[in-house]
Enzyme design. Sequence first.
Site, PDB file in Angstrom:
ATOM      1  N   SER A  21     -69.446  55.009 -73.861  1.00  0.00           N
ATOM      2  CA  SER A  21     -68.454  54.381 -74.724  1.00  0.00           C
ATOM      3  C   SER A  21     -68.676  52.877 -74.809  1.00  0.00           C
ATOM      4  O   SER A  21     -68.975  52.221 -73.819  1.00  0.00           O
ATOM      5  CB  SER A  21     -67.050  54.662 -74.182  1.00  0.00           C
ATOM      6  OG  SER A  21     -66.079  54.004 -74.953  1.00  0.00           O
ATOM      7  N   LYS A  45     -66.355  54.892 -79.065  1.00  0.00           N
ATOM      8  CA  LYS A  45     -65.761  53.576 -78.836  1.00  0.00           C
ATOM      9  C   LYS A  45     -64.343  53.735 -78.309  1.00  0.00           C
ATOM     10  O   LYS A  45     -63.593  54.579 -78.786  1.00  0.00           O
ATOM     11  CB  LYS A  45     -65.731  52.809 -80.170  1.00  0.00           C
ATOM     12  CG  LYS A  45     -65.187  51.389 -80.074  1.00  0.00           C
ATOM     13  CD  LYS A  45     -66.226  50.451 -79.568  1.00  0.00           C
ATOM     14  CE  LYS A  45     -65.704  49.013 -79.530  1.00  0.00           C
ATOM     15  NZ  LYS A  45     -64.748  48.781 -78.426  1.00  0.00           N
ATOM     16  N   CYS A 129     -58.016  49.023 -67.678  1.00  0.00           N
ATOM     17  CA  CYS A 129     -57.116  48.243 -68.533  1.00  0.00           C
ATOM     18  C   CYS A 129     -55.955  47.679 -67.717  1.00  0.00           C
ATOM     19  O   CYS A 129     -55.555  48.255 -66.711  1.00  0.00           O
ATOM     20  CB  CYS A 129     -56.575  49.124 -69.653  1.00  0.00           C
ATOM     21  SG  CYS A 129     -57.860  49.836 -70.673  1.00  0.00           S
ATOM     22  N   GLY A 216     -75.779  46.615 -67.829  1.00  0.00           N
ATOM     23  CA  GLY A 216     -77.225  46.468 -67.963  1.00  0.00           C
ATOM     24  C   GLY A 216     -77.940  46.726 -66.653  1.00  0.00           C
ATOM     25  O   GLY A 216     -77.322  47.043 -65.624  1.00  0.00           O
ATOM     26  N   GLY A 264     -75.849  53.218 -71.974  1.00  0.00           N
ATOM     27  CA  GLY A 264     -75.008  52.270 -72.682  1.00  0.00           C
ATOM     28  C   GLY A 264     -75.729  51.062 -73.209  1.00  0.00           C
ATOM     29  O   GLY A 264     -76.297  51.066 -74.304  1.00  0.00           O
TER      30      GLY A 264
END
Length: 303
Positions: A21, A45, A129, A216, A264
């Site tokens: 996502s 997303k 979140c 990454g 990702g």
Amino acid sequence: MADYRVKIAGVEFENPIIAASGSYGFGREYGQFYSLDEIGGISVKGLTLIPREGNDAPRIAETPMGILNSVGLQNPGVDYFLEHELPFLKQFKTKVIANIAGNTIEEYCRMAEKISDSAVDMIEMNISCPNVKEGGVAFGVCPATVEEITHAVRQYAKKPLIVKLSPNVTDITETARAAEAGGADAVSLINTLTGMAIDIHTRRPILHNNIGGLSGPAVKPVAVRMVWQVRQAVNIPIIGMGGISGGEDAVEFLLAGANAVAVGTHHFVDPMAAVRVMEGIKNYMDAYQIERVSDLTGKVQPY
């Protein structure tokens, strides 16, 4: 013929590759390079109850071996997704995972309820979140809160529920166990690590939001370690992610205990990333005469 299928919480994927996502949108752009049938699943997303424009720019910063992002969950909202994007995705065999995010437990529950009446295959809950009712602390950093929100959303989710774990904790096995206790059907990890970059000439943070999430190749050793630890702690399936840029990276995650892997950030370097990672897995299986990709899961042999 080798068997590349994997099963996550009763849902069968054609292969273990999932588009993570955030980096893959709703698949339309990448579908111009190859058929979306070539990957096992797409975690779309991140969706919120109402549309969000996201944070102010700049919200992406390159770092050695990765990127920092503070996009802020820009998305068209869950209703738009269900009406306009989901029909496109359901043309393909790839499994559709709806990633949801909210600022209150009630928002998560309402989205899970809406999505459960759709053709989505699974729900992935982003618990990194801020919980606005608890002073803005992320849902995912406290085991008690992880169990609470998972249990609440479980009551509304008729689809298999994946809880995406935050690495910004002292002991990720505690939050993994909490997700399992709350009723999660699977966990995915890791989400981004909190980071910061500063422009030494202006003496200001590069990101307008000051801090962001690091992803990454730089995070891969941390992610592999956490997947391995969580595999020892829970009995539910694991989707491993964090810095995967080739087949050998993916195999590491599988050996550490992942049942599937998500690709990702490398999509920003190579739009064919997911397909190339799968090719790398196939080459590895051929080289070691492995018949089923599921046989790799958890087969690391610690000293």
